[in-house]
Write an enzyme that holds these catalytic residues in place. Structure first.
Site, PDB file in Angstrom:
ATOM      1  N   ASP A   1     -23.908   8.735 -94.002  1.00 27.13           N
ATOM      2  CA  ASP A   1     -23.383   7.514 -94.425  1.00 27.13           C
ATOM      3  C   ASP A   1     -24.492   6.855 -94.842  1.00 27.13           C
ATOM      4  O   ASP A   1     -25.463   6.282 -94.014  1.00 27.13           O
ATOM      5  CB  ASP A   1     -22.652   6.724 -93.326  1.00 27.13           C
ATOM      6  CG  ASP A   1     -21.331   7.440 -93.007  1.00 27.13           C
ATOM      7  OD1 ASP A   1     -21.135   8.632 -93.457  1.00 27.13           O
ATOM      8  OD2 ASP A   1     -20.690   6.613 -92.340  1.00 27.13           O
TER       9      ASP A   1
ATOM     10  N   LYS B   1     -17.342   3.902 -98.533  1.00 29.18           N
ATOM     11  CA  LYS B   1     -17.147   3.329 -97.472  1.00 29.18           C
ATOM     12  C   LYS B   1     -17.291   1.681 -97.487  1.00 29.18           C
ATOM     13  O   LYS B   1     -18.314   1.235 -98.285  1.00 29.18           O
ATOM     14  CB  LYS B   1     -18.058   3.948 -96.466  1.00 29.18           C
ATOM     15  CG  LYS B   1     -18.152   3.466 -95.262  1.00 29.18           C
ATOM     16  CD  LYS B   1     -19.097   3.843 -94.201  1.00 29.18           C
ATOM     17  CE  LYS B   1     -19.051   3.358 -92.651  1.00 29.18           C
ATOM     18  NZ  LYS B   1     -20.195   4.006 -92.089  1.00 29.18           N
TER      19      LYS B   1
ATOM     20  N   LYS C   1     -13.647   5.597 -96.804  1.00 27.79           N
ATOM     21  CA  LYS C   1     -13.619   5.160 -95.552  1.00 27.79           C
ATOM     22  C   LYS C   1     -13.750   3.931 -95.189  1.00 27.79           C
ATOM     23  O   LYS C   1     -14.370   3.142 -95.711  1.00 27.79           O
ATOM     24  CB  LYS C   1     -14.863   6.039 -94.897  1.00 27.79           C
ATOM     25  CG  LYS C   1     -15.167   5.633 -93.420  1.00 27.79           C
ATOM     26  CD  LYS C   1     -16.548   6.343 -92.932  1.00 27.79           C
ATOM     27  CE  LYS C   1     -16.881   6.043 -91.603  1.00 27.79           C
ATOM     28  NZ  LYS C   1     -18.034   6.602 -90.828  1.00 27.79           N
TER      29      LYS C   1
END
Length: 222
Positions: A91, A153, A182
């Protein structure tokens, strides 16, 4: 929605600065027990965690975290190092200042380079929605789609706010068909988790849902 199915979409997360190996081990044990999608932990513990879980759980980590203003070379090194240590998911945080400066091509190129460094592992691009305008969120949907990352995300969980329903709905409308979403930061209940999923999130970053399950299990024991 069955809670077990919700938990299958959770990256069970511990990224506090004070996180110890004993706390991370507990997180890993809980993630395996409840069947989460992955455990997201600090990069320094990735190799140790991979050895500990012995292939029973994907290990996720973060790079350029939480502020995103590391150089591209630094982020590429972090990603390469994490993958070499066994991370299955990465991430990364974008350079938000570059976005504010309209340096879109540089952001896209950075994502491409980090994605290449992931060597086929999943890359999730954190855009920190709470700091962005609607137009900037839409632009990042375009950039992440063009750059080829697997996920966009919402949040680090370390800024002014976390995921909100409207942002996930907006991202679903504007991100490419091949890019998943996400939602992360502040997801405090299964009801909220289910709503994020309904709106289009396919992964959730949180630790609170497992805490709810553990508390429920404890109450049931007595």
């Amino acid at each position: 929605m069955d809670k077990k199915n919700v938990l299958k979409m959770v990256d069970h997360t511990l990224l506090t600065q004070t996180a110890t190996w004993e706390e991370i081990k507990e997180l890993l044990d809980d993630a395996r027990h409840y069947g989460t999608a992955s455990a997201c932990i600090p990069a320094a513990y990735v190799k140790q965690a991979v050895e500990y879980v012995q292939g029973q759980l994907p290990i996720c980590t973060v790079i350029g975290f939480p502020n995103g203003y590391s150089t591209t070379a630094a982020k590429v090194f972090e990603a390469t190092d994490a993958v070499s240590n066994g991370a299955g998911e990465i991430d990364m945080v974008i350079n938000i200042g570059y976005l504010k400066d309209h340096r879109y091509q540089e952001i896209e190129e950075e994502i491409r380079k980090v994605h290449q460094a992931c060597s086929g592992k999943i890359l999730k691009v954190i855009i920190e929605t709470c700091l962005l305008t609607k137009e900037e969120k839409i632009k990042m949907c375009e950039i992440v789609t063009n750059a080829g990352a697997e996920y966009i995300k919402t949040s680090t969980g370390f800024s002014e706010a976390g995921a909100v329903f409207d942002d996930v709905a907006l991202m679903r409308r504007h991100v490419g068909n091949d890019v998943k979403i996400k939602a992360a930061g502040g997801i405090a209940s299964f009801e909220d988790a289910e709503e994020f999923i309904r709106l289009g999130a396919e992964r959730l970053g949180t630790s609170r849902l497992i805490k709810i399950m553990k508390n429920t299990d404890t109450e049931t024991t007595y």
